[in-house]
Design a protein around this motif. Structure first.
Motif, PDB file in Angstrom:
ATOM      1  N   TYR A 131       0.836  -1.205   0.000  1.00 29.53           N
ATOM      2  CA  TYR A 131       0.000   0.000   0.000  1.00 29.53           C
ATOM      3  C   TYR A 131       0.869   1.252   0.000  1.00 29.53           C
ATOM      4  O   TYR A 131       0.615   2.203  -0.771  1.00 29.53           O
ATOM      5  CB  TYR A 131      -0.899  -0.029   1.235  1.00 29.53           C
ATOM      6  CG  TYR A 131      -1.800   1.176   1.391  1.00 29.53           C
ATOM      7  CD1 TYR A 131      -2.939   1.335   0.604  1.00 29.53           C
ATOM      8  CD2 TYR A 131      -1.518   2.147   2.361  1.00 29.53           C
ATOM      9  CE1 TYR A 131      -3.771   2.439   0.767  1.00 29.53           C
ATOM     10  CE2 TYR A 131      -2.349   3.247   2.523  1.00 29.53           C
ATOM     11  CZ  TYR A 131      -3.469   3.387   1.723  1.00 29.53           C
ATOM     12  OH  TYR A 131      -4.285   4.477   1.889  1.00 29.53           O
ATOM     13  N   ASN A 134       2.668   1.817  -3.452  1.00 30.04           N
ATOM     14  CA  ASN A 134       1.746   2.281  -4.489  1.00 30.04           C
ATOM     15  C   ASN A 134       1.272   3.702  -4.212  1.00 30.04           C
ATOM     16  O   ASN A 134       1.116   4.504  -5.130  1.00 30.04           O
ATOM     17  CB  ASN A 134       0.554   1.324  -4.592  1.00 30.04           C
ATOM     18  CG  ASN A 134       0.920   0.037  -5.305  1.00 30.04           C
ATOM     19  OD1 ASN A 134       1.508   0.054  -6.377  1.00 30.04           O
ATOM     20  ND2 ASN A 134       0.581  -1.082  -4.707  1.00 30.04           N
ATOM     21  N   LEU A 135       1.047   4.027  -2.938  1.00 29.64           N
ATOM     22  CA  LEU A 135       0.589   5.370  -2.580  1.00 29.64           C
ATOM     23  C   LEU A 135       1.668   6.402  -2.875  1.00 29.64           C
ATOM     24  O   LEU A 135       1.389   7.472  -3.442  1.00 29.64           O
ATOM     25  CB  LEU A 135       0.214   5.397  -1.098  1.00 29.64           C
ATOM     26  CG  LEU A 135      -0.464   6.667  -0.574  1.00 29.64           C
ATOM     27  CD1 LEU A 135      -1.766   6.932  -1.328  1.00 29.64           C
ATOM     28  CD2 LEU A 135      -0.747   6.528   0.915  1.00 29.64           C
ATOM     29  N   SER A 138       2.146   7.330  -6.531  1.00 26.44           N
ATOM     30  CA  SER A 138       1.164   8.240  -7.120  1.00 26.44           C
ATOM     31  C   SER A 138       1.116   9.605  -6.436  1.00 26.44           C
ATOM     32  O   SER A 138       0.293  10.449  -6.794  1.00 26.44           O
ATOM     33  CB  SER A 138      -0.235   7.600  -7.046  1.00 26.44           C
ATOM     34  OG  SER A 138      -0.608   7.352  -5.705  1.00 26.44           O
ATOM     35  N   THR A 139       1.994   9.832  -5.457  1.00 23.27           N
ATOM     36  CA  THR A 139       2.020  11.104  -4.728  1.00 23.27           C
ATOM     37  C   THR A 139       3.231  11.933  -5.152  1.00 23.27           C
ATOM     38  O   THR A 139       4.363  11.446  -5.076  1.00 23.27           O
ATOM     39  CB  THR A 139       2.089  10.866  -3.206  1.00 23.27           C
ATOM     40  OG1 THR A 139       0.962  10.088  -2.801  1.00 23.27           O
ATOM     41  CG2 THR A 139       2.093  12.191  -2.451  1.00 23.27           C
ATOM     42  N   HIS A 145       4.435  13.760   0.524  1.00 22.13           N
ATOM     43  CA  HIS A 145       5.217  12.554   0.242  1.00 22.13           C
ATOM     44  C   HIS A 145       6.011  12.164   1.486  1.00 22.13           C
ATOM     45  O   HIS A 145       6.036  10.981   1.883  1.00 22.13           O
ATOM     46  CB  HIS A 145       6.148  12.815  -0.943  1.00 22.13           C
ATOM     47  CG  HIS A 145       6.608  11.578  -1.636  1.00 22.13           C
ATOM     48  ND1 HIS A 145       7.710  10.872  -1.233  1.00 22.13           N
ATOM     49  CD2 HIS A 145       6.102  10.915  -2.704  1.00 22.13           C
ATOM     50  CE1 HIS A 145       7.892   9.838  -2.033  1.00 22.13           C
ATOM     51  NE2 HIS A 145       6.927   9.825  -2.936  1.00 22.13           N
ATOM     52  N   ILE A 148       3.546  10.834   4.271  1.00 20.76           N
ATOM     53  CA  ILE A 148       3.077   9.474   3.996  1.00 20.76           C
ATOM     54  C   ILE A 148       4.189   8.470   4.225  1.00 20.76           C
ATOM     55  O   ILE A 148       3.981   7.418   4.842  1.00 20.76           O
ATOM     56  CB  ILE A 148       2.552   9.375   2.549  1.00 20.76           C
ATOM     57  CG1 ILE A 148       1.285  10.208   2.386  1.00 20.76           C
ATOM     58  CG2 ILE A 148       2.292   7.925   2.171  1.00 20.76           C
ATOM     59  CD1 ILE A 148       0.853  10.372   0.946  1.00 20.76           C
TER      60      ILE A 148
END
Length: 244
Positions: A131, A134-135, A138-139, A145, A148
């Motif tokens: 997760y 992938n997150l 796309s950030t 960034h 996260i």
């Protein structure tokens, strides 16, 4: 070689979930790491309390909590996370890692001498790795960034050590509180997430001694490279264990 900087608390376990079969010693894959990078990390200092650490408090200084990128000769860049608190890895370092199955918290000198993980812990770590990768993919680079990246890493440590991970900041207590609440939310979300193509990486000597941090990672985005690695679904056979 660039100056080496120790990534405190940045070990990541090495389990490879292959797409079409279980991992066996015969299908283990070696990755030659030519460079270790930490492109984004937490904006806060962190503390880890409880769990296997008991009354001791472990800490990590920002920004050294976040996604670690390994440049490899065989498969390009592999995105990984720390699942090992007591061994070191160095920015700019060169290592030989072998894929395997995540079974323990790697807190001892060897994998077998470490605390076993439950099936739920293993699933949740793998899910957070997939997760998170992938997150972040796309950030856009920037403060979000970093936030996260730090939160995913903190949540992984929380699961691995059955501990509480919180952010500390004297200049931004509100932001630190929000960060910590986000970590709690990620841990609650993990059981509902797919483990994806997460895999573990071990750097061991001939006697099984852990030489550098055990890492756990995946390829981003979903790569055709997985077929080359012979990766297969391992989640089904993961047994439930308790932390001693």
């Amino acid at each position: 070689m660039p100056n080496l900087m120790k990534i405190n608390l940045a070990i990541i376990s090495a389990v490879m979930l292959l797409l079409f079969g279980f991992i066996t010693p015969a299908t283990a894959t070696t990755l030659t790491v030519t460079n270790v990078r930490l492109p984004s990390g937490t904006p806060f200092d962190l503390k880890i309390t409880g769990g296997i650490f008991g009354s001791n408090v472990r800490s990590v200084t920002h920004p050294y909590a976040g996604q670690i990128l390994l440049d490899t000769q065989e498969y390009g860049t592999v995105a990984t996370w720390c699942v090992d608190d007591l061994h070191a890895i160095y920015l700019g370092g060169h290592y030989s890692y072998t894929t395997g199955i995540l079974q323990t918290d790697n807190s001892g000198g060897t994998v077998s001498g470490s605390n076993p993980l439950s099936g739920q812990q293993i699933h949740d770590v793998m899910a957070l790795v997939s997760y998170g990768n992938n997150l972040l993919y796309s950030t856009p680079a920037g403060p979000n960034h970093d936030l996260i990246s730090g939160q995913i890493q903190a949540a992984i440590w929380g699961v691995i050590y059955a501990a509480t991970v919180t952010a500390i900041s004297g200049t931004d207590p509100v932001g630190a509180l929000a960060f910590s609440q986000g970590v709690v939310g990620l841990r609650a979300l993990a059981p509902s997430l797919s483990p994806g193509n997460a895999f573990a990486l071990f750097n061991l000597d001939a006697n099984g001694l852990i030489l550098s941090q055990v890492l756990m990672g995946s390829f981003v985005p979903e790569p055709t490279t997985l077929a080359l690695l012979g990766i297969g679904l391992a989640g089904a056979f993961l047994r439930r264990r308790r932390i001693a």
